[in-house]
Design an enzyme around this catalytic site. Structure first.
Site: not given
Length: 329
Positions: A150, A172, A299
């Site tokens: 990642d 991502k 997040m």
């Protein structure tokens, strides 16, 4: 008394320390009472894998954002089938070089001779400091055939993967996904079915807002063996780095890990009774607050203004006990 900690990403980059290899080498020199000479240091450098030497040179010239690990070429061919076929072609070539009797018919679409179903390891790499990587994770990184990683896996950790592994970037970022989740799961299945040992590297812990559960379900549904190696999650990493206890006697008897955003369509699913019951993560975060709980919002940078506005409506909320950490690399 409650405390709120908002994290902008799933795995912060805390201060880096020496890698386990460097620490072990230093400890060994102390035990032997030896002094490192220029010749010995040069010998150690020569033994390092070519990948690590190249990465070290690249890191000296640029920061993590410009690392070759995150370039467009690092993702491999566009089609998942082509990615797996490229791995197979290289595996056959390597096998032929080491053992000519292993050469197979070029029209044979099967895996290299002697390989059965592979095994997949979902590994959490922690908050970016190589010193916080588990020994089990490090060992598996030395034995992998294929490594899918990642964006939140630090280059210093990727440097520790052995030089012969096939590295594929599937990261991502907000507004841009190198691979869809369906493509990532298809790659894991494709490599496992041709007998590869697959390491899936994720920032933080794979089962804490890391979508590790989805990948686990996809593999189990097809009967593939897998193991999960935990990592230090962002909440623990940031709390330790900044000296913020997540629980504290007389102040916080529990901790809640929340997400700052939901996947597309989640609100509609909640309204129809499908999926999670949470339609608005901000409202949920506020209703989850109480005097004895530390809230950790992962997040949460994009929704921070809304979260701050909602929090101001709580008359008892301790505004002097709020931390905002932009952990996005």
């Amino acid at each position: 008394m409650t405390c709120a900690l908002t994290l902008a990403a799933a795995a912060p980059r805390v201060a880096a320390t020496a890698s386990p290899l460097a620490a072990a080498s230093s400890s060994r020199r102390r035990r032997l009472g030896a002094t490192t000479t220029d010749a010995a240091a040069a010998a150690v450098r020569r033994r390092r894998p070519a990948r690590r030497r190249a990465a070290a040179a690249a890191a000296a010239a640029s920061d993590d954002d410009d690392s070759h690990y995150y370039s467009g070429d690092a993702r491999g061919p566009n089609a998942v089938e082509d990615v797996v076929e490229l791995y197979l072609a290289r595996a056959r070539a390597t096998a032929a070089d080491s053992d000519p009797s292993s050469i197979v018919d070029p029209d044979d679409d099967g895996p290299p001779r002697g390989r059965g179903k592979g095994r997949v390891y979902l590994i959490g790499t922690g908050p970016g400091d190589p010193g916080l990587l588990t020994l089990k994770a490090f060992h598996l990184m030395q034995t992998a055939d294929v490594v899918l990683y990642d964006r939140l896996v630090a280059p210093a950790i990727l440097d520790m993967v052995h030089a012969d592994a096939r590295m594929l970037y599937v990261g991502k970022q907000a507004g841009f996904h190198t691979r869809t989740q369906d493509e990532i799961e298809a790659m894991l299945l494709g490599f496992a079915e041709v007998g590869a040992t697959v390491v899936r590297l994720k920032g933080g812990d794979p089962l804490v807002f890391g979508r590790g559960g989805e990948e686990m379900e996809a593999l189990m549904a097809r009967g593939h063996a897998l193991s999960i190696v935990p990592g230090v999650t962002a909440a623990a990493g940031v709390g330790s780095e900044l000296g913020i206890p997540l629980t504290h006697r007389g102040a916080a008897t529990s901790v809640r890990l929340l997400t700052g955003h939901l996947r597309e369509g989640a609100a509609k699913e909640a309204a129809s009774g499908e999926g999670n019951a949470v339609a608005d993560p901000i409202d949920f975060a506020v209703t989850a607050a109480d005097l004895d709980t530390t809230l950790v919002v992962y997040m949460g940078l994009g929704t921070l203004p809304s979260l701050a506005g909602k929090v101001r409506s709580i008359h008892w909320f301790p505004y002097d006990r709020v931390g905002v950490v932009n952990a996005d690399p």
